[in-house]
Design an enzyme around this catalytic site. Structure first.
Site, short mmCIF file in Angstrom:
data_model
loop_
_atom_site.label_atom_id
_atom_site.label_comp_id
_atom_site.label_asym_id
_atom_site.label_seq_id
_atom_site.Cartn_x
_atom_site.Cartn_y
_atom_site.Cartn_z
N HIS A 104 0.86 -1.17 0.00
CA HIS A 104 0.00 0.00 0.00
C HIS A 104 0.90 1.23 0.00
O HIS A 104 2.03 1.20 0.49
CB HIS A 104 -0.89 0.03 1.24
CG HIS A 104 -1.91 -1.07 1.27
ND1 HIS A 104 -2.97 -1.06 2.15
CD2 HIS A 104 -2.02 -2.21 0.56
CE1 HIS A 104 -3.71 -2.14 1.96
NE2 HIS A 104 -3.15 -2.86 1.01
N GLU A 106 0.96 3.89 1.79
CA GLU A 106 1.43 4.34 3.10
C GLU A 106 2.60 3.50 3.61
O GLU A 106 3.58 4.03 4.14
CB GLU A 106 0.29 4.28 4.13
CG GLU A 106 -0.91 5.13 3.77
CD GLU A 106 -2.00 4.32 3.07
OE1 GLU A 106 -1.71 3.62 2.09
OE2 GLU A 106 -3.16 4.40 3.52
N CYS A 134 -6.20 2.11 5.79
CA CYS A 134 -6.81 0.87 6.26
C CYS A 134 -6.19 0.48 7.60
O CYS A 134 -5.30 1.17 8.12
CB CYS A 134 -6.58 -0.24 5.23
SG CYS A 134 -4.85 -0.78 5.11
N CYS A 137 -2.28 -0.07 7.46
CA CYS A 137 -1.51 1.16 7.32
C CYS A 137 -1.63 2.04 8.56
O CYS A 137 -0.65 2.66 8.99
CB CYS A 137 -1.96 1.91 6.08
SG CYS A 137 -1.60 1.00 4.55
#
Length: 200
Positions: A104, A106, A134, A137
């Site tokens: 992801h 992040e 999410c 993260c």
């Protein structure tokens, strides 16, 4: 303040469908609040002032996010700013590009920031991301000790910074970053809207 990604159905940004918006719903700033983010605490909202670098950081995150479309990744971008507001790391989603389920934006930005600073402790740093983080993260941000989390669009199906969960401000944890939401929200939502409209 613009609306978050809107539409019918959805299981969040990381699922098979698109995020569902919160336009006009609880947690959205009242009309006329242009200079503050929205912090959702226990269902309530309160303005959180934006800092000078938040909008510029979000513009950069949006530019990075747009590049993810080329690999079929959901266009989410993240930028880490150091204590003086200077960008030190950038990343977009790379799950499709790399086959890594943890890639992801992040997570990748946090790793690159830690490498740039030579330490895993990102004290004083701000993570700017185009979509509400999410759970994975959000947990990583807490572990990295970032001071602030700034995001654009809400993700009520998978968000963990005030929507579905509030991992970053869980009082049981030993670190709780400040959260600023809704920075350049409409542009962040529009980027996701276009992506999902083209991939239905």
């Amino acid at each position: 303040m613009g609306s978050s990604p809107a539409g019918a159905g959805g299981v969040g940004m990381e699922g098979a469908e698109r995020p569902v918006g919160l336009a006009g719903g609880a947690g959205v700033a009242e009309a006329g609040v242009a200079e503050a983010g929205v912090e959702r605490v226990g269902g309530a909202t309160r303005g959180v002032p934006w800092r000078e670098g938040d909008v510029a950081g979000m513009r950069e995150a949006l530019a990075v996010a747009a590049g993810a479309v080329a690999t079929g990744d959901v266009p989410v971008g993240a930028v880490v700013l150091d204590a003086s507001g200077v960008p030190i790391a950038r990343a977009a989603n790379e799950r499709e590009a790399t086959g890594d389920p943890t890639a992801h934006a992040e997570i990748l930005a946090l790793r690159r920031a830690a490498e740039a600073l030579g330490t895993w402790r990102l004290t004083g740093c701000t993570l700017v991301v185009t979509l509400e983080p999410c759970t994975m993260c959000a947990g990583a941000m807490v572990l990295a000790r970032v001071d602030r989390v700034v995001f654009g669009a809400w993700d009520p199906k998978a968000g963990a910074a005030g929507s579905l969960w509030d991992v970053v401000r869980d009082r049981r944890l030993n670190h709780r970053p400040e959260v600023v939401a809704g920075v350049n929200e409409q542009a962040c939502a529009d980027l996701l809207d276009r992506f999902f409209a083209e991939h239905r």
